[in-house]
Scaffold this motif. Structure first.
Motif, PDB file in Angstrom:
ATOM      1  N   ASN A  54       0.807  -1.223   0.000  1.00  0.00           N
ATOM      2  CA  ASN A  54       0.000   0.000   0.000  1.00  0.00           C
ATOM      3  C   ASN A  54       0.843   1.278   0.000  1.00  0.00           C
ATOM      4  OD1 ASN A  54      -2.572  -1.330   0.138  1.00  0.00           O
ATOM      5  ND2 ASN A  54      -2.114  -1.821   2.278  1.00  0.00           N
ATOM      6  N   HIS A  56       2.295   3.171  -2.074  1.00  0.00           N
ATOM      7  CA  HIS A  56       2.500   3.659  -3.436  1.00  0.00           C
ATOM      8  C   HIS A  56       3.119   5.062  -3.460  1.00  0.00           C
ATOM      9  CE1 HIS A  56       0.278   0.187  -4.806  1.00  0.00           C
ATOM     10  NE2 HIS A  56      -0.712   0.490  -3.972  1.00  0.00           N
ATOM     11  N   PRO A  73      -5.206  12.422  -0.442  1.00  0.00           N
ATOM     12  CA  PRO A  73      -4.715  11.081  -0.749  1.00  0.00           C
ATOM     13  C   PRO A  73      -5.732  10.161  -1.416  1.00  0.00           C
ATOM     14  CG  PRO A  73      -3.994  11.759   1.428  1.00  0.00           C
ATOM     15  CD  PRO A  73      -4.955  12.799   0.953  1.00  0.00           C
ATOM     16  N   LYS A  74      -6.996  10.208  -0.989  1.00  0.00           N
ATOM     17  CA  LYS A  74      -7.984   9.273  -1.533  1.00  0.00           C
ATOM     18  C   LYS A  74      -8.229   9.484  -3.021  1.00  0.00           C
ATOM     19  CE  LYS A  74     -10.513   8.722   2.809  1.00  0.00           C
ATOM     20  NZ  LYS A  74     -11.811   8.895   3.494  1.00  0.00           N
ATOM     21  N   GLU A  75      -8.068  10.719  -3.482  1.00  0.00           N
ATOM     22  CA  GLU A  75      -8.364  11.023  -4.882  1.00  0.00           C
ATOM     23  C   GLU A  75      -7.125  11.005  -5.765  1.00  0.00           C
ATOM     24  OE1 GLU A  75     -11.415  11.200  -5.781  1.00  0.00           O
ATOM     25  OE2 GLU A  75     -12.084  11.008  -3.713  1.00  0.00           O
ATOM     26  N   CYS A  79      -2.820   6.722  -5.242  1.00  0.00           N
ATOM     27  CA  CYS A  79      -3.522   5.960  -4.212  1.00  0.00           C
ATOM     28  C   CYS A  79      -4.614   5.047  -4.774  1.00  0.00           C
ATOM     29  CB  CYS A  79      -4.145   6.896  -3.183  1.00  0.00           C
ATOM     30  SG  CYS A  79      -2.941   7.939  -2.330  1.00  0.00           S
ATOM     31  N   GLN A  80      -4.797   5.046  -6.080  1.00  0.00           N
ATOM     32  CA  GLN A  80      -5.915   4.297  -6.647  1.00  0.00           C
ATOM     33  C   GLN A  80      -5.763   2.791  -6.465  1.00  0.00           C
ATOM     34  OE1 GLN A  80      -8.724   5.932  -7.714  1.00  0.00           O
ATOM     35  NE2 GLN A  80      -7.510   7.581  -6.813  1.00  0.00           N
ATOM     36  N   CYS A  82      -4.252   1.403  -3.886  1.00  0.00           N
ATOM     37  CA  CYS A  82      -4.093   1.077  -2.467  1.00  0.00           C
ATOM     38  C   CYS A  82      -5.287   0.261  -1.972  1.00  0.00           C
ATOM     39  CB  CYS A  82      -3.942   2.355  -1.643  1.00  0.00           C
ATOM     40  SG  CYS A  82      -3.745   2.038   0.130  1.00  0.00           S
ATOM     41  N   ASN A  84      -6.335   0.012   0.994  1.00  0.00           N
ATOM     42  CA  ASN A  84      -7.028   0.689   2.096  1.00  0.00           C
ATOM     43  C   ASN A  84      -7.607   2.045   1.681  1.00  0.00           C
ATOM     44  OD1 ASN A  84      -6.227  -1.444   3.763  1.00  0.00           O
ATOM     45  ND2 ASN A  84      -4.289  -0.428   4.251  1.00  0.00           N
ATOM     46  N   ARG A  85      -7.717   2.272   0.369  1.00  0.00           N
ATOM     47  CA  ARG A  85      -8.120   3.616  -0.085  1.00  0.00           C
ATOM     48  C   ARG A  85      -9.482   4.023   0.468  1.00  0.00           C
ATOM     49  NH1 ARG A  85     -10.848   5.818  -4.472  1.00  0.00           N
ATOM     50  NH2 ARG A  85     -11.303   3.765  -5.316  1.00  0.00           N
ATOM     51  N   CYS A  88      -9.246   4.719   4.241  1.00  0.00           N
ATOM     52  CA  CYS A  88      -8.114   5.534   4.672  1.00  0.00           C
ATOM     53  C   CYS A  88      -8.580   6.792   5.396  1.00  0.00           C
ATOM     54  CB  CYS A  88      -7.262   5.894   3.451  1.00  0.00           C
ATOM     55  SG  CYS A  88      -5.839   6.911   3.859  1.00  0.00           S
TER      56      CYS A  88
END
Length: 599
Positions: A54, A56, A73-75, A79-80, A82, A84-85, A88
């Motif tokens: 994870n 990245h 981070p989520k967008e 992180c795509q 990951c 745990n996205r 997170c």
């Protein structure tokens, strides 16, 4: 492998605590192996964990070697992937690389876990960037100072304790190529005194499994290794080189997960005349070094024959490597055979990989379905057989190999040669010793023994008590023509185990429907032709009877045993040899036959 940052883990942990108290955020430090060296908050309890799945963003920072700010981070694209996205809780990531002598040895990251922390940082974004980069430089300086101090303090005293427990060999050499330290793994590898010896490092230029391929030259002997080199300067500006290595051959075998130390093959089973002849031939072929071409129908046991040759040869303690030329796409077959280096072609493992020829060095390489090998690869294979060397895809280095080739096919290679589909010169190179594996229908006498062997083996697999296959089932197996040969027989026995359920013993109801139907049709045809079979048994003394005569006689309502025997003698003849054959088919002795017909 331990990293440079891990040598200062306790001290680095204090730095993260200090940064966290100043910024009010969480802090992580990851080394260049993507191992968490230090952390605060919830990360404090996850030290020394691998974050490669994870991590990245950290991987990206290691690659681009510059400070990266991730505001959402989520967008973010990084992180795509990951896992745990969606769960997170991170609102912002600020990450800076840690350098040592122009090489990135890790990443320091500030993590905002709520909106308030994020807003606080964003208001002073440039100040935070400067702050984290200064801390990165301070950690880099501490690592450098530590390395210099380790050299001066009893030749890396505390560092020696660290590297001595590593499973890889570690050797430190000075600018004159003199060894001034070696760990225990290195001493075991070279099996001689190393301190003060001169060591040459001959790099081939190929990258395999992320390491540099090299030959270490010590006392005029060459040792094949995969290694990493770390070069730095000491206090007195002497250039020092740390070589971290492992035996190339052993490592290549391990990472390719080939069961070279196990016996994954069933033995060569059968005592029929055909099988005894085959076994006798294999015992003679095995002790030679000649190439072997095994022909036979699909499923007739060509790989078992090949493995038997290897096991009975002088190469038995060396690898037995197999490759199915028909099962691998044409564009990948070359790299599977010869291996490839980093950057050889698009889609390849960036770390590089060795091929089957190198894996089989010293042993045997089984090329199954050789008739499906493309013509352009046939030319390369011929050159390998002639020159006894290979070149990895994407490399210019010639590698000497010592491999015995055992090839197999279910095709008519002579016909393919005539049609221009197979190289004639390669055919003669492979066909030094031709061996033909008989179809199962040509050694039916072995069906009972083979079936029982598979049954015993599957009993272990399915964790059930071993059970003897009843004669009535064996009789149906005898009467079937087995187009799929031994492979099909094993599949049928496994089908029976699947269908057995909670039943104690195997019976006819567990056989595949198609086999029951085919065997019944065959019985009717045999009845029509007045061919009378006899009872089969798995007794090793009775290996030739194809059917259950008593069941047959009962089902067909034959009224005279005498007439049955006479009908059979019409087929076999009334000579002594004919009577022996009839007795063999009926499963009785020649004396019993004479008594029953009173001749």
């Amino acid at each position: 492998m331990h990293s440079l940052l891990s040598t200062l883990q306790d001290e680095i942990s204090k730095y993260t605590d200090a940064i966290a108290s100043i910024t009010g955020t969480d802090v992580e430090i990851i080394d260049n192996n993507l191992i968490r060296i230090a952390g605060t908050g919830r990360y404090r309890y996850m030290l020394n964990q691998d974050v490669s799945n994870n991590g990245h963003i950290y991987r990206h920072v290691l690659q681009v070697q510059k400070t990266i700010l991730i505001e959402d981070p989520k967008e973010n694209d990084l992180c795509q992937l990951c896992q745990n996205r969606l769960t997170c809780s991170e609102e912002l990531d600020l990450n800076a690389p840690i350098f040592l002598n122009n090489q990135v040895i890790g990443v320091i990251g500030i993590i905002c876990s709520n909106r308030e922390q994020k807003m606080f940082l964003m208001k002073q974004k440039q100040a935070f960037i400067t702050f984290i980069e200064q801390f990165s430089e301070m950690i880099s300086s501490r690592v450098f100072e530590c390395l210099e101090r380790l050299k001066e303090q009893e030749r890396f005293g505390t560092f020696r304790n660290l590297i001595d427990v590593m499973d890889r060999g570690v050797i430190a050499i000075d600018s004159q190529s003199k060894i001034w330290h070696a760990n225990l793994s290195a001493l075991r590898f070279f099996d001689c005194e190393l301190i003060g010896q001169s060591l040459e490092i001959d790099i081939t230029g190929d990258i395999l499994y992320g390491d540099e391929e090299a030959w270490l030259v010590l006392n005029h002997q060459r040792y094949h290794v995969l290694c990493k080199k770390i070069t730095f300067s000491s206090v007195d500006n002497d250039q020092l080189t740390m070589v971290i290595f492992h035996d190339a051959r052993d490592y290549m075998t391990q990472v390719n997960t080939v069961s070279v130390g196990e016996d994954p093959h069933s033995p060569l089973i059968g005592n029929s005349q055909n099988m005894l002849h085959l076994k006798s031939m294999l015992s003679k072929v095995a002790v030679s070094h000649a190439s072997v071409l095994i022909t036979g129908e699909s499923g007739s046991g060509k790989e078992v024959v090949a493995y038997t040759i290897h096991q009975q040869s002088l190469r038995t303690k060396q690898p037995f490597i197999t490759i199915n030329c028909a099962a691998i796409p044409e564009q990948l077959l070359e790299s599977e055979l010869f291996g490839y280096v980093r950057g050889a072609f698009s889609g390849a493992d960036p770390k590089g990989r060795i091929g089957k020829f190198e894996l089989a060095h010293g042993g045997s390489l089984f090329l199954d379905e050789i008739g499906d090998m493309p013509l352009h690869l046939q030319a390369k294979l011929l050159r390998v057989l002639q020159e006894k060397s290979i070149t990895r895809v994407g490399s210019n280095n010639m590698i000497n190999i010592d491999v015995r080739i055992i090839a197999a096919t279910n095709k008519d290679l002579r016909e393919m040669v005539n049609k221009g589909q197979f190289r004639e010169d390669l055919f003669y190179r492979l066909n030094v010793v031709p061996i033909h594996t008989p179809a199962l229908r040509d050694h039916r006498e072995d069906i009972a023994e083979l079936a029982q062997f598979f049954a015993d083996d599957l009993a272990l697999t399915y964790k059930r008590p071993a059970t003897k296959i009843p004669n009535i089932v064996i009789n149906y197996l005898y009467s079937y023509d087995w187009p799929g040969n031994i492979r099909e027989l094993r599949n049928v026995i496994e089908y029976m185990y699947v269908m057995q359920g909670d039943t104690v013993d195997l019976n006819l109801s567990h056989l595949p429907p198609y086999l029951l139907e085919t065997s019944h049709a065959a019985s009717l045809e045999k009845d029509k032709n007045s061919r009378i079979p006899t009872e089969a048994t798995t007794d090793n003394k009775d290996k030739t009877q194809p059917l259950n005569a008593q069941e047959y006689l009962k089902s067909q309502s034959l009224t005279s045993e005498y007439q049955t025997i006479m009908n059979l003698l019409e087929k076999t003849g009334t000579t002594l040899e004919g009577k022996k054959k009839a007795a063999e088919i009926l499963g009785i002795s020649i004396a019993t036959l004479y008594r029953k017909i009173k001749i």
